[in-house]
Structures are given as C-alpha cells and as structure tokens.
Design a protein around this motif. Structure first.
Motif, short mmCIF file in Angstrom:
data_model
loop_
_atom_site.label_atom_id
_atom_site.label_comp_id
_atom_site.label_asym_id
_atom_site.label_seq_id
_atom_site.Cartn_x
_atom_site.Cartn_y
_atom_site.Cartn_z
N VAL A 5 102.08 26.69 49.43
CA VAL A 5 103.22 26.29 50.25
C VAL A 5 103.20 24.77 50.33
O VAL A 5 102.35 24.17 51.01
CB VAL A 5 103.16 26.91 51.66
CG1 VAL A 5 104.38 26.47 52.47
CG2 VAL A 5 103.10 28.43 51.57
N GLY A 7 104.62 21.30 51.55
CA GLY A 7 105.33 20.97 52.78
C GLY A 7 105.01 21.95 53.88
O GLY A 7 105.85 22.24 54.73
N ILE A 8 103.80 22.45 53.89
CA ILE A 8 103.40 23.55 54.77
C ILE A 8 103.46 23.19 56.24
O ILE A 8 103.53 24.08 57.10
CB ILE A 8 101.98 24.04 54.40
CG1 ILE A 8 101.67 25.38 55.06
CG2 ILE A 8 100.93 22.99 54.74
CD1 ILE A 8 100.37 26.00 54.59
N GLY A 13 107.89 25.60 56.37
CA GLY A 13 106.59 25.83 55.74
C GLY A 13 105.64 26.65 56.60
O GLY A 13 104.95 27.55 56.09
N ALA A 17 103.98 30.28 55.56
CA ALA A 17 102.54 30.48 55.48
C ALA A 17 102.10 31.64 56.36
O ALA A 17 101.30 32.50 55.94
CB ALA A 17 101.81 29.20 55.89
N GLY A 29 97.74 25.12 51.15
CA GLY A 29 98.71 24.19 51.68
C GLY A 29 98.72 22.87 50.94
O GLY A 29 97.71 22.44 50.39
N ALA A 31 100.44 19.04 51.88
CA ALA A 31 101.24 18.21 52.79
C ALA A 31 100.44 16.94 53.06
O ALA A 31 99.31 16.77 52.60
CB ALA A 31 101.57 18.95 54.07
N SER A 72 108.23 25.65 47.63
CA SER A 72 108.44 24.26 48.01
C SER A 72 109.28 24.21 49.27
O SER A 72 110.48 24.49 49.24
CB SER A 72 109.15 23.51 46.87
OG SER A 72 109.46 22.19 47.29
N THR A 73 108.66 23.86 50.39
CA THR A 73 109.38 23.75 51.66
C THR A 73 109.49 22.29 52.09
O THR A 73 109.60 21.99 53.28
CB THR A 73 108.69 24.57 52.77
OG1 THR A 73 107.42 23.98 53.08
CG2 THR A 73 108.50 26.01 52.33
N SER A 103 113.00 24.25 47.38
CA SER A 103 113.60 23.92 48.67
C SER A 103 115.11 24.01 48.53
O SER A 103 115.70 23.35 47.68
CB SER A 103 113.18 22.51 49.08
OG SER A 103 113.73 22.17 50.33
#
Length: 299
Positions: A5, A7-8, A13, A17, A29, A31, A72-73, A103
């Motif tokens: 993930v 951009g968790i 995100g 998760a 993760g 980020a 992709s968040t 995203s």
C-alpha cells in the motif's frame, strides 16, 4: 497475498491496509512517515519502507520486491500522479508485479477533458501506462469520498454549525463512497481472477442531495443536533468564481479555486457515471449516508 500500500498513511491508505489485514493478507507500507499511522497498525505490517521524496526510486524498488499487488493510494496531485506514481509503476513492472491499482478515486475523470486540472493528470497517467507498461492498472470511480467532504473540507461541511454549503439545486444528488467501502471494493478488485487485466470500475456507497444530507444527519443524531444546508448561489455564480480563480492563480496554485471546479461541474454531470460494478462485488455492503453519520459522531 502480500500487498504493497503506497501512501499507506493517508485517509484511503489506512482503510485499505486495515481491510487487507482483516482478510488475512500481508501488508507492506510505503510512505514518508510511519508515525502518521494509527496506533498498533505499524506493528501489524509485514514491513514499512520510508519514502524520502517524490523521486525515491530506491525505496520504491525495495517496496515492490516480492509483492503480489500494489495499491497506490498516494494523494491526487499532479506531481505525485505523473511522477511518483509513474516511477512506482515502472518499479513494479521491473519486479514482475502484475496487479496494480492506481490512485483514481474520484468521479469519471476520463470524461470532459480540460475541466479539472488534476483529473487531466489522472487521465494522462492512464494513457501513459497504456502506452508504455506491460502492467494494466485498475482504476476506480467512486464519486466524492465521504470523509473528504464531511471531515476534510470545511468549505463543504461546517462541522461546528453542521451546515452543508453548495451551489445550485438543493435536490441534486451527488455520488459518494466512504473510505471503508473504497477499501473493500479495492480488495475485491485486486483479488478478483481477472485483476491483472486491469480496467475501469464504477462503484458508490450512496447518492445524496443537500436535502438528503440534512435528513440523514438529523435521523442519525436522533434530534440531538440539527443540520442545515446553505445555497451560496447559482451554478453561474460558481462558474464566475472558478473563472476568477483561474485568472488570478497559476495552475500550480489550483487548490485556491479547486472547490469551485466541483461546485460547477458536478451538477452539470460532466464526470458522472453509473455505478455498474456494485453488482459485481456483492460482498461489499454499501454504507448508507445515515450509517456514515452514525459511524462518525464527531462530524
């Protein structure tokens, strides 16, 4: 399944998760700051890769190694969509990943090009991916994310006075999806037998007008708190504000007039879609507007 993930730590995100872990998947993760995760989530992850910046290819390479799917968040800004996400897609491709959920959680940004600065970037990413990558990403149209409108956007929802502001008709219904419903739709999509084929999905939690919002809020609070709606003018008034903002600010400052983009174009149905894929994922129980308000007592 081991799911990355990216951009968790964001408001999409984190639910993705959590939903993946609840279904028994492993989650990695990616980020900038693990401290932004809710208490207890970091320790449940398979690992966490720190992204030092938008172009940290080394961190992306480590993050995609051995994963079965990438979600992709990352935030929907042009730089992250067109630079960071492209680099992540290429890293996933080199690692042999076949499933990549991009995203994309908005209205249908494939429609009405030129009406929304960042919607164009989302569409440009999809075009670039189709032209250059062996991966076929999944894209999901959800309407407005409910948490954005009622938690993050003070221009839409005044949490102190419980007032929804809008332009145009108080009976016009907009599409919404909650972050938790998005997470469950994403998990259904990336674990589907045809996930590697990618494509566009169209879902929602509920449709609601300003009048519906007031009715649902008052019902959820049992009369203890009353909501109201406030019309700020016509669609022509929103368009005038949008034109004024675009004349005053550069595209790098688009956030200064972004609200009026939605205020004008959503009621015109410039990016509307039919949520035809709700039926495809019957395991996802759609949250109602009243349930959303009950689940978020601070709204």
């Amino acid at each position: 399944m081991l799911i990355l993930v990216a951009g968790i730590t964001g408001f999409v995100g984190i639910p993705v998760a959590e939903a993946a872990l609840e279904r028994g998947h492993q989650v990695r993760g990616l980020a900038r700051n693990p401290d932004r995760l809710p208490k207890g989530l970091l320790g449940r992850l398979e690992s966490f890769e720190i992204l030092s910046g938008t172009h940290d290819i080394a961190a992306m390479e480590r993050a995609v190694a051995g994963v079965d799917a990438v979600v992709s968040t990352i935030s929907a800004t042009s730089e992250l969509i067109m630079e960071t996400q492209v680099l992540l897609l290429k890293a996933a491709e080199r690692a042999g990943v076949k499933i990549f959920h991009a995203s994309s959680w908005n209205l249908d940004w494939t429609r009405s090009p030129g009406t929304h600065e960042v919607y164009d970037s989302l569409a440009h990413f999809a075009h670039h991916a189709s032209m250059t990558s062996s991966i076929k990403p999944i894209y999901m149209f959800t309407g407005a994310i409910a948490e954005w409108v009622f938690v993050r956007s003070a221009k839409d929802w005044d949490r102190e006075n419980k007032t929804l502001s809008y332009h145009g008709d108080s009976t016009f219904k907009s599409r919404y999806t909650t972050a938790n419903d998005i997470a469950n739709y994403v998990l259904e999509a990336i674990t589907a037998p045809d996930a590697a084929e990618g494509g566009y999905l169209r879902v929602q939690s509920f449709e609601a007008s300003p009048e519906d919002v007031v009715e649902a809020y008052n019902a959820a609070r049992g009369g203890s708190t009353k909501a109201t709606h406030k019309c700020l003018g016509s669609l022509e008034d929103a368009k005038a504000k949008l034109d004024e903002g675009r004349a005053k600010y550069t595209k790098t400052e688009w956030w200064n007039y972004a609200w009026y983009i939605y205020q004008y174009y959503i009621p015109l149905r410039a990016w509307d879609y039919e949520p035809v894929d709700v039926a495809r994922f019957p395991n996802v129980k759609q949250t109602t507007l009243e349930e959303f308000f009950r689940q978020n007592p601070d709204v």
